[in-house]
Design an enzyme around this catalytic site. Sequence first.
Site, PDB file in Angstrom:
ATOM      1  N   ASP A 149       0.825  -1.209   0.000  1.00 56.17           N
ATOM      2  CA  ASP A 149       0.000   0.000   0.000  1.00 56.17           C
ATOM      3  C   ASP A 149       0.860   1.261   0.000  1.00 56.17           C
ATOM      4  O   ASP A 149       0.346   2.378  -0.108  1.00 56.17           O
ATOM      5  CB  ASP A 149      -0.993   0.008   1.161  1.00 56.17           C
ATOM      6  CG  ASP A 149      -0.330   0.001   2.531  1.00 56.17           C
ATOM      7  OD1 ASP A 149       0.911   0.004   2.601  1.00 56.17           O
ATOM      8  OD2 ASP A 149      -1.070  -0.013   3.541  1.00 56.17           O
ATOM      9  N   SER A 150       2.172   1.077   0.062  1.00 53.03           N
ATOM     10  CA  SER A 150       3.105   2.197  -0.114  1.00 53.03           C
ATOM     11  C   SER A 150       2.926   2.855  -1.469  1.00 53.03           C
ATOM     12  O   SER A 150       3.398   3.974  -1.700  1.00 53.03           O
ATOM     13  CB  SER A 150       4.552   1.715   0.052  1.00 53.03           C
ATOM     14  OG  SER A 150       4.795   0.567  -0.747  1.00 53.03           O
ATOM     15  N   ASP A 154      -0.937  -6.231  -0.200  1.00 53.47           N
ATOM     16  CA  ASP A 154      -1.306  -5.567   1.049  1.00 53.47           C
ATOM     17  C   ASP A 154      -2.821  -5.429   1.184  1.00 53.47           C
ATOM     18  O   ASP A 154      -3.515  -5.129   0.216  1.00 53.47           O
ATOM     19  CB  ASP A 154      -0.697  -4.159   1.079  1.00 53.47           C
ATOM     20  CG  ASP A 154       0.224  -3.951   2.265  1.00 53.47           C
ATOM     21  OD1 ASP A 154       0.143  -4.735   3.234  1.00 53.47           O
ATOM     22  OD2 ASP A 154       1.029  -3.006   2.219  1.00 53.47           O
ATOM     23  N   LYS A 165      -0.988  -9.502   3.045  1.00 48.31           N
ATOM     24  CA  LYS A 165      -0.295  -8.996   4.237  1.00 48.31           C
ATOM     25  C   LYS A 165      -1.235  -8.100   5.020  1.00 48.31           C
ATOM     26  O   LYS A 165      -1.928  -7.267   4.447  1.00 48.31           O
ATOM     27  CB  LYS A 165       0.969  -8.226   3.880  1.00 48.31           C
ATOM     28  CG  LYS A 165       1.753  -7.782   5.139  1.00 48.31           C
ATOM     29  CD  LYS A 165       3.069  -7.110   4.779  1.00 48.31           C
ATOM     30  CE  LYS A 165       2.873  -5.686   4.303  1.00 48.31           C
ATOM     31  NZ  LYS A 165       2.306  -4.794   5.377  1.00 48.31           N
ATOM     32  N   GLU A 170      -1.412  -5.516   8.434  1.00 48.39           N
ATOM     33  CA  GLU A 170      -0.684  -4.776   9.463  1.00 48.39           C
ATOM     34  C   GLU A 170      -1.298  -5.066  10.825  1.00 48.39           C
ATOM     35  O   GLU A 170      -2.514  -5.071  10.981  1.00 48.39           O
ATOM     36  CB  GLU A 170      -0.717  -3.276   9.179  1.00 48.39           C
ATOM     37  CG  GLU A 170       0.206  -2.867   8.054  1.00 48.39           C
ATOM     38  CD  GLU A 170       0.426  -1.368   7.984  1.00 48.39           C
ATOM     39  OE1 GLU A 170       0.099  -0.666   8.959  1.00 48.39           O
ATOM     40  OE2 GLU A 170       0.923  -0.905   6.944  1.00 48.39           O
ATOM     41  N   GLU A 184       9.037  -3.727  10.875  1.00 51.59           N
ATOM     42  CA  GLU A 184       9.396  -2.446  10.274  1.00 51.59           C
ATOM     43  C   GLU A 184       9.931  -1.462  11.299  1.00 51.59           C
ATOM     44  O   GLU A 184       9.304  -1.222  12.338  1.00 51.59           O
ATOM     45  CB  GLU A 184       8.195  -1.826   9.545  1.00 51.59           C
ATOM     46  CG  GLU A 184       8.548  -0.500   8.871  1.00 51.59           C
ATOM     47  CD  GLU A 184       7.502   0.004   7.900  1.00 51.59           C
ATOM     48  OE1 GLU A 184       7.681   1.122   7.375  1.00 51.59           O
ATOM     49  OE2 GLU A 184       6.513  -0.713   7.649  1.00 51.59           O
TER      50      GLU A 184
END
Length: 283
Positions: free
Chosen positions: A44-45, A83, A112, A114, A181
């Site tokens: 999602d970056s 993501d 993925k 978070e 991270e």
Amino acid sequence: MREITPKRIMEMKGKEKITMITAYDYPSALLADKAGFDIVFVGDSLGMVVYGEQNTLNVTMDQMIFHTRAVAKAVKRALVLADMPFGSYEVSVEEGVKNAIKLIQAGADAVKIEGGYDHRKLVKKLVRMGIPVMGHTGLTPQRYLRLGGYRIMGENEEEVEEILRDAKALEKAGAFAVVLEFVLADVAKLVTEEVSIPTIGIGSGPYVDGQVLVWHDVLGLYESSPPFAKRYANLREEILRAISEFRKEVKEGKFPGKEHYWEYQDKETFNRIKENVMRKLRL
């Protein structure tokens, strides 16, 4: 099925370093796969490096599906990881399941999420359904507001406990790996030693099972990049030079040259065609 699977990633722990890089479109994914990366990650970056957002909070499921589909078409060997964006799984387990399915249908091999402990029920549900999940703890960009901005994690006992608890919860729920991270290297080492699943670091030191970086940071596509990211090229300057030269040649009438276009060799034929066309159109 692609050559690299979640099972293969798990087997690499403690034996072979896992390599992971982001890719957001077909050409970058082609190159990442050809380079031999184990995981090609549609992060999602993309909200920040592709769409110019200040953070990842505005990334939508539609965007993730669109980019995942493009990447999946390119990758033949690596595991394609997508993501789950902010808002796609926080409301309920059911909502998370629906959105994870959409990413798998778009071509992802795994998703993925978070967070760790707080989303253990969703992870467990997805794994039981056959959807592989990678977790993410430490600095979680989707929750940067709660964390007080982008900062290194693990500087006190409470944070170390939370990071380790997240990793253990993900392991127990069936996740095949976890991203750490911007975590202090000592903490990342502790987590790596305490869980049986691979740890993949970004800005978390060398004592993890693998590393991930963002495509644009590796290639130097922006003037600045995070302090933990190493530039392996300075493509920003090379791209700027190339497109500036193109612009200059157009302005000066140097492009296109004779090798870049085609024209009638028999001008009489063209003139006859031209006359006929002009007459028909009454020009």
